[in-house]
Design a protein around this motif. Sequence first.
Motif, PDB file in Angstrom:
ATOM      1  N   TRP A 100      42.381  45.107  44.610  1.00  0.00           N
ATOM      2  CA  TRP A 100      43.134  44.512  45.725  1.00  0.00           C
ATOM      3  C   TRP A 100      44.604  44.898  45.637  1.00  0.00           C
ATOM      4  CZ3 TRP A 100      42.012  39.244  48.273  1.00  0.00           C
ATOM      5  CH2 TRP A 100      40.637  39.127  48.567  1.00  0.00           C
ATOM      6  N   ARG A 101      45.140  44.887  44.413  1.00  0.00           N
ATOM      7  CA  ARG A 101      46.551  45.224  44.225  1.00  0.00           C
ATOM      8  C   ARG A 101      46.813  46.673  44.610  1.00  0.00           C
ATOM      9  NH1 ARG A 101      51.154  43.675  43.200  1.00  0.00           N
ATOM     10  NH2 ARG A 101      51.391  45.386  41.719  1.00  0.00           N
ATOM     11  N   GLU A 102      45.874  47.519  44.265  1.00  0.00           N
ATOM     12  CA  GLU A 102      46.030  48.936  44.575  1.00  0.00           C
ATOM     13  C   GLU A 102      46.043  49.142  46.092  1.00  0.00           C
ATOM     14  OE1 GLU A 102      43.318  52.513  43.222  1.00  0.00           O
ATOM     15  OE2 GLU A 102      43.887  51.185  41.560  1.00  0.00           O
ATOM     16  N   ALA A 103      45.220  48.397  46.798  1.00  0.00           N
ATOM     17  CA  ALA A 103      45.137  48.537  48.254  1.00  0.00           C
ATOM     18  C   ALA A 103      46.346  47.937  48.960  1.00  0.00           C
ATOM     19  CB  ALA A 103      43.854  47.876  48.771  1.00  0.00           C
ATOM     20  N   ALA A 104      46.946  46.913  48.357  1.00  0.00           N
ATOM     21  CA  ALA A 104      48.024  46.195  49.057  1.00  0.00           C
ATOM     22  C   ALA A 104      49.042  45.629  48.065  1.00  0.00           C
ATOM     23  CB  ALA A 104      47.424  45.063  49.890  1.00  0.00           C
ATOM     24  N   PRO A 105      49.777  46.515  47.379  1.00  0.00           N
ATOM     25  CA  PRO A 105      50.651  46.035  46.294  1.00  0.00           C
ATOM     26  C   PRO A 105      51.777  45.104  46.726  1.00  0.00           C
ATOM     27  CG  PRO A 105      50.991  48.389  46.727  1.00  0.00           C
ATOM     28  CD  PRO A 105      49.797  47.974  47.521  1.00  0.00           C
ATOM     29  N   ALA A 106      52.273  45.234  47.965  1.00  0.00           N
ATOM     30  CA  ALA A 106      53.377  44.363  48.385  1.00  0.00           C
ATOM     31  C   ALA A 106      52.869  43.026  48.921  1.00  0.00           C
ATOM     32  CB  ALA A 106      54.207  45.067  49.449  1.00  0.00           C
ATOM     33  N   TRP A 107      51.601  42.951  49.109  1.00  0.00           N
ATOM     34  CA  TRP A 107      50.994  41.788  49.757  1.00  0.00           C
ATOM     35  C   TRP A 107      50.337  40.858  48.731  1.00  0.00           C
ATOM     36  CZ3 TRP A 107      46.593  42.583  53.893  1.00  0.00           C
ATOM     37  CH2 TRP A 107      46.608  41.524  54.805  1.00  0.00           C
ATOM     38  N   ILE A 108      49.669  41.481  47.758  1.00  0.00           N
ATOM     39  CA  ILE A 108      48.855  40.737  46.805  1.00  0.00           C
ATOM     40  C   ILE A 108      49.585  40.578  45.479  1.00  0.00           C
ATOM     41  CG2 ILE A 108      46.692  40.791  45.487  1.00  0.00           C
ATOM     42  CD1 ILE A 108      46.337  40.330  48.537  1.00  0.00           C
ATOM     43  N   LEU A 109      49.745  39.327  45.050  1.00  0.00           N
ATOM     44  CA  LEU A 109      50.261  39.023  43.720  1.00  0.00           C
ATOM     45  C   LEU A 109      49.041  38.779  42.837  1.00  0.00           C
ATOM     46  CD1 LEU A 109      52.940  36.430  44.888  1.00  0.00           C
ATOM     47  CD2 LEU A 109      53.405  38.720  44.043  1.00  0.00           C
ATOM     48  N   GLY A 110      48.942  39.540  41.746  1.00  0.00           N
ATOM     49  CA  GLY A 110      47.753  39.425  40.895  1.00  0.00           C
ATOM     50  C   GLY A 110      47.780  38.169  40.044  1.00  0.00           C
ATOM     51  N   GLY A 111      46.630  37.526  39.928  1.00  0.00           N
ATOM     52  CA  GLY A 111      46.505  36.338  39.089  1.00  0.00           C
ATOM     53  C   GLY A 111      45.527  36.595  37.955  1.00  0.00           C
ATOM     54  N   ALA A 112      45.908  36.181  36.725  1.00  0.00           N
ATOM     55  CA  ALA A 112      45.012  36.307  35.569  1.00  0.00           C
ATOM     56  C   ALA A 112      44.057  35.121  35.587  1.00  0.00           C
ATOM     57  CB  ALA A 112      45.817  36.328  34.283  1.00  0.00           C
ATOM     58  N   TYR A 113      42.812  35.400  35.861  1.00  0.00           N
ATOM     59  CA  TYR A 113      41.828  34.363  36.173  1.00  0.00           C
ATOM     60  C   TYR A 113      40.980  34.013  34.961  1.00  0.00           C
ATOM     61  CZ  TYR A 113      37.591  32.570  38.570  1.00  0.00           C
ATOM     62  OH  TYR A 113      36.536  31.833  38.995  1.00  0.00           O
ATOM     63  N   THR A 114      40.653  32.752  34.854  1.00  0.00           N
ATOM     64  CA  THR A 114      39.618  32.384  33.897  1.00  0.00           C
ATOM     65  C   THR A 114      38.760  31.286  34.498  1.00  0.00           C
ATOM     66  OG1 THR A 114      39.168  31.578  31.681  1.00  0.00           O
ATOM     67  CG2 THR A 114      41.179  30.802  32.668  1.00  0.00           C
ATOM     68  N   GLY A 115      37.466  31.415  34.266  1.00  0.00           N
ATOM     69  CA  GLY A 115      36.518  30.439  34.798  1.00  0.00           C
ATOM     70  C   GLY A 115      35.271  30.448  33.942  1.00  0.00           C
ATOM     71  N   SER A 116      34.191  29.877  34.461  1.00  0.00           N
ATOM     72  CA  SER A 116      32.999  29.702  33.639  1.00  0.00           C
ATOM     73  C   SER A 116      32.453  31.020  33.089  1.00  0.00           C
ATOM     74  CB  SER A 116      31.923  28.987  34.440  1.00  0.00           C
ATOM     75  OG  SER A 116      31.660  29.710  35.623  1.00  0.00           O
TER      76      SER A 116
END
Length: 323
Positions: A100-116
């Motif tokens: 997603w970041r590669e497609a829209a770097p100025a739009w998407i802020l990357g989040g470090a995710y953790t879940g189940s």
Amino acid sequence: MKRHKAALWLLLASTLVAISCSPGTNEGQRRSAKAPIIDMHLHAFGFDEYGYPAPPNEVTGNAPTFDSDEAAMRGAFDALRRAGIVRAVASGPREHVDRWREAAPAWILGGAYTGSRDPLPSIEELRQRVDAGSVSVLGELGLQYLGLSADSPELEPYWDLAEALDLPVAVHTGLGDTGTPYDCCPKFRARLGNPLLLEDVLIRHPRLRLYIMHAGYPFLQDVKALLTIYPQVYADLAVINWALPREEFHSYVRALVDAGFADRLMFGSDQMVWPEAIALGIEGIESASFLSGEQKRDIFYNNAARFLKLTAEEIELDHAGAR
Ligand SMILES: [Zn+2]
């Protein structure tokens, strides 16, 4: 399916036109000129995150028809653009966030995710991703799904790093799906969603830039206590703004606004694999007649801009519509 493919071709064609007309333009810069909104909480997932075909949205009954990761991403981008969302914090498995970041770097802020199904990244990996600009937020941290209390000693190195780097932290608080411990996540406990579990973390790390996701619903009194004592803490309204009965959502937000916290609530959609969640979440706030126009603008944009420390130039660009 046919109509879906035609729409995809249109989208591809418009992308090509935009790229050829304006060098350096990316997805986020081709958005609508509506009043800007920041989405502090959505997910970059694969199209089959919850299986394929995807289950219907529990509120609308609509089942998404995306049959590839690319199609699911374009569907989400389309919904963001239609809603006037100018920045979005997207968390998910690393491969999808990076895509997603590669497609829209100025739009998407990357989040470090953790879940189940997604353990915490190592400290080293996290530091590298922050340095590379692919992670701008530590979260969504679904600690509750891992059976972890926010004040567990094993999380200390993460809070240390976030504080040292002034990295915004986003912690899942409050609710989960009905029956969560019985199906996906045996370690999940309702009590681990209590935002007051963050109190000792805030004492040990007073400079942590932290927001509680889902505004800690339904722990209203504890959220009020946390926001009263710790003025640096913000809250997002994701998922509760579309998945709860509307009156229940409104009474929760109203209680937080009446308590004086309208300047710390932020819009989030928690869009997962159902892009319609974005417009539904916006409607949840727009329909709150007890909010003034100014309070709505604060929730949709101004509070997040302050929390994210956007520059005057970035804010100006966000308000300029199509760049
Ligand atoms: Zn969450």
